[in-house]
Design an enzyme around this catalytic site. Structure first.
Site, PDB file in Angstrom:
ATOM      1  N   VAL A 125      -6.507  -1.458  -5.935  1.00 41.53           N
ATOM      2  CA  VAL A 125      -6.370  -0.072  -5.496  1.00 41.53           C
ATOM      3  C   VAL A 125      -7.621   0.704  -5.899  1.00 41.53           C
ATOM      4  CG1 VAL A 125      -3.859  -0.218  -5.645  1.00 41.53           C
ATOM      5  CG2 VAL A 125      -5.148   0.687  -7.583  1.00 41.53           C
ATOM      6  N   HIS A 139     -12.066 -10.697 -10.357  1.00 45.76           N
ATOM      7  CA  HIS A 139     -13.050  -9.935  -9.579  1.00 45.76           C
ATOM      8  C   HIS A 139     -13.551 -10.745  -8.391  1.00 45.76           C
ATOM      9  CE1 HIS A 139     -17.365  -8.093  -9.416  1.00 45.76           C
ATOM     10  NE2 HIS A 139     -16.587  -7.583  -8.484  1.00 45.76           N
ATOM     11  N   ASP A 182       0.856  -1.174   0.000  1.00 42.61           N
ATOM     12  CA  ASP A 182       0.000   0.000   0.000  1.00 42.61           C
ATOM     13  C   ASP A 182       0.899   1.233   0.000  1.00 42.61           C
ATOM     14  OD1 ASP A 182      -2.127   2.052   0.861  1.00 42.61           O
ATOM     15  OD2 ASP A 182      -3.284   0.206   0.740  1.00 42.61           O
ATOM     16  N   SER A 210     -14.199  -3.965 -10.242  1.00 38.64           N
ATOM     17  CA  SER A 210     -15.548  -4.527 -10.354  1.00 38.64           C
ATOM     18  C   SER A 210     -16.312  -3.963 -11.543  1.00 38.64           C
ATOM     19  CB  SER A 210     -16.345  -4.259  -9.064  1.00 38.64           C
ATOM     20  OG  SER A 210     -16.416  -2.868  -8.819  1.00 38.64           O
TER      21      SER A 210
END
Length: 725
Positions: A408, A458, A352, A437
């Site tokens: 992200v 996904h 991250d 998505s």
């Protein structure tokens, strides 16, 4: 015998070792039934045989249920039409008769269970006079048939209540709940738990020591069902009186099998076993004769298993298990993916931009693992799993990763920036998966030098619980990327579907129509409570407004705004667009800020907000619930059909699996494509034409549906179900 190895030792103890050839797990088919019939005849007729033990010759476990290829043959006649329940009864009663012959053969019969023992295999065990089970945390026992549209049809609905009582047995059978060995022993479902690998010896010793123990408790005069039974027993009456309305509420009257199970138990429990099993087979045949059971079995069991075993995997690609995963993004989705990957034995680098966020992601992993302590998770295993997760902000730490998953922020620019930086470390030969998505995979792949190695992966939230992973192919995605993604999904024990690129892909796009139609109805002045109840009565997990709040109304508006910007004049506006914008403009963003379609008062139960009546005045004339259900259902069906016509979906199997496991589409239908086949494509087209005339072109049938209706075609070709294992 082809499926049973029959041997007799010096003490006259026969051992029936079940080993069905060509199957990874023992299943019940015609050969097994014939062999068991012959074995029972030998046990009963040969004086030298003093008793018998039934065991498995497979490491995979004791036995599962019926071979579904064989079961499928029961449901088809020579003409191709479904046979009448009376014809099915004659076929299904064969199993019941055999198990009854076994328990009345005049010799003691013990069952040695090592590993999985479910469905018909567990019913075989219940027909034995003694049950021994090897102690293993992986062993499961039970009657899960209700989960695929059936109920126990080999005497289970009659024997289990006679062993553990009506109320307790119904709780297990109606939920398809499994027993672990210790729980099964506590409830007297098995007689003894022994060290793993010793069940066969223990069973032999018992048979040898108990030559006269060959009568079941329910065949002894004066037997009483634990807890009582019969119309004059207050506890039994109370149980059955409560079970029916609870079951009707839980199933919304959509499921055949639970009601048939209750009827079989109610009518059969006080009868002699010979009559009770006929009652069971009568109701089982009635359930099996309805297409609902076939549809559910096909999607929830046969096709699901096929998908998990790699039905869509490129066959020429070598196995490519992931050893080190680069997980980009440590938010809820990224941390969830990291959790299941680490549990599967992979090394995970949790990346991250902020170290605190990366550490927070690892803390999520730890919290999830701690919840599993005592349920297969030990402190040592927790520590080892957690040690495989490395939080970082340094791209250099990704070196050596053989698979990348990106989760992200949903912004093309941000994703592209991260993608390019990862390629600098790993090189473009590494397979890169995006967990987006809605954003088109083909466009995201432009940031990776080799788009053939870029693929959509996904996941659904929460990752640890949701079983589906939607694999999305960009225009240039190659077979190596498909194989890598599917192998990863197999490692983490999820169910994959494979679809082609499209805005929203298949699941998000089709699920979105359920939410959109709910908003459309509110805008037309339909009572929100009516909408919500119609959604639940349809068989959806929750109403469209409640689920809109959960995923965030604001998120829906952001997705819609991004689509408008991307598509320009090609964007097709929906009536729900303005409704959702009005909600967000009013500060009603969904559950996340405590107010959406529902209000979420602190310390109190959520409720539909009274402000909705002011924002969207109620129409003087309200539709009936069936009309609302129809709109909510057919809005989803037509979008699924569009995905099929456009090539987003290649197979109806992926469409049905994705719908049920991705967004909770009514499971009793077997999925949208199974449902359209069942009601008839001609009926589907006629209904869509009527809805389009009344409510707009969003309901208009596809040309493919019209062609199918004209030719009599169906999505699934008529065929028997494949084998269960």
């Amino acid at each position: 015998m082809n499926t049973i190895n029959f041997t007799t030792d010096a003490d006259g103890i026969a051992t029936l070792t079940i080993d069905v050839p060509g199957q990874s797990m023992n299943v019940i088919g015609p050969d097994f039934l014939a062999d068991l019939d012959a074995a029972i005849t030998r046990i009963a007729s040969e004086d030298g045989i003093k008793g018998a033990v039934i065991a498995s010759g497979k490491d995979s476990g004791f036995m599962a249920g019926m071979d579904l290829k064989y079961f499928g043959s029961m449901l088809s006649s020579g003409s191709g039409d479904r046979p009448a329940p009376a014809d099915i009864f004659d076929k299904v009663f064969t199993l019941n008769q055999l198990f009854r012959r076994l328990e009345t053969c005049g010799k003691p019969v013990a069952c040695a269970i090592e590993g999985t023992c479910v469905g018909g295999g567990f019913e075989l065990a219940l027909a034995c006079h003694r049950r021994f089970v090897g102690d293993s945390s992986k062993t499961q026992l039970g009657l899960p048939e209700i989960l695929i549209g059936l109920f126990p049809g080999g005497g289970g609905s009659q024997r289990l209540p006679r062993i553990m009582g009506v109320q307790a047995s119904l709780m297990y059978m109606l939920q398809g709940k499994m027993f672990r060995p210790a729980d099964a022993a506590m409830m007297k479902v098995v007689d003894q738990v022994v060290p793993q690998g010793t069940a066969l010896d223990a069973a032999r010793e018992w048979v040898k020591a108990n030559p006269s123990a060959h009568t079941q408790p329910w065949d002894i005069k004066g037997f009483k069902v634990p807890g009582g039974a019969g119309g004059f027993n207050p506890a039994f009456v109370q149980t059955m009186a409560g079970a029916l309305p609870m079951t009707l509420k839980q199933t919304q009257r959509n499921m055949n099998a639970p009601i048939a199970l209750l009827s079989a138990v109610y009518e059969g429990i006080t009868l002699p076993m010979d009559r009770a099993i006929r009652i069971e087979s009568k109701y089982f045949a009635k359930v099996a004769a309805d297409p609902q059971a076939s549809n559910m079995i096909r999607t929830l069991f046969v096709n699901k298993q096929a998908a998990e075993r790699g039905a869509r995997r490129p066959r020429d690609e070598a196995k490519a298990p992931t050893k080190k995963l680069a997980m980009l993004g440590a938010g809820m989705m990224g941390a969830g993916i990291a959790t299941v990957a680490a549990q599967a034995g992979m090394e995970v680098v949790l990346f991250d931009r902020d170290q605190a966020y990366a550490e927070k992601g690892k803390a999520h992993v730890e919290a999830v693992l701690k919840k599993r302590l005592g349920r297969g998770m030990t402190p040592e295993k927790l520590e080892a799993t957690l040690a495989r997760v490395t939080p970082t902000t340094d791209y250099a730490d990704l070196a050596g990763a053989d698979f990348v998953i990106e989760a992200v922020f949903e912004d093309v620019g941000i994703k592209a920036e991260v993608t390019k930086k990862v390629e600098e470390v790993l090189g473009a030969d590494t397979i890169f998966g995006s967990n987006t998505s809605t954003l088109p995979i083909t466009k995201l792949a432009n940031a990776w030098s080799k788009p053939e190695n870029f693929i959509g992966v996904h996941f659904f939230s929460p990752v640890e619980k949701m079983p589906l992973v939607e694999i999305i192919l960009g225009e240039k995605t190659g077979p190596a990327a498909i194989a890598k993604a599917l192998d990863f999904v197999a490692q983490i024990k999820k169910t994959p579907i494979v679809v082609h690129d499209s805005r929203g892909f298949y699941t998000s796009r089709s699920f979105g129509t359920y939410v959109q139609e709910g908003a459309e109805l509110v805008g037309e002045g339909v009572n929100p409570a009516l909408i919500e109840n119609a959604g639940k009565q349809l068989g959806m997990p929750t109403g469209p407004l409640a689920v809109s709040d959960e995923v965030s109304i604001e998120l829906g508006v952001k997705i819609m705004t991004a689509a408008k910007k991307e598509l320009g004049d090609a964007y097709v506006p929906q009536g729900s667009d303005d409704i959702m914008v009005r909600m967000t403009d009013a500060g009603r963003l969904g559950r996340k800020n405590g107010k959406g379609w529902y209000d979420y008062p602190e310390g109190a139960k959520k409720h539909l907000s009274p402000i909705l009546a002011e924002m969207f005045p109620r129409a003087a004339e309200q539709p009936d619930v069936e009309a609302v259900k129809e709109r909510l259902l057919y809005r989803q069906l037509i979008e699924c059909a569009r995905c099929f016509e456009e090539g987003v979906l290649e197979t109806p199997e992926d469409g049905d699996i994705g719908a049920i496991f991705g967004w909770g589409f009514a499971p009793y239908t077997g999925g949208p494509f199974s449902h359209m086949d069942t009601v008839g494509i001609t009926h589907v087209v006629a209904t869509l034409d009527r809805l389009a005339a009344a409510h707009g072109p969003r309901f208009a049938p596809t040309q493919q549906l019209r062609d199918m209706a004209a030719s009599g075609a169906t999505f699934y070709k008529p065929a028997s179900m494949k084998a269960a294992a």
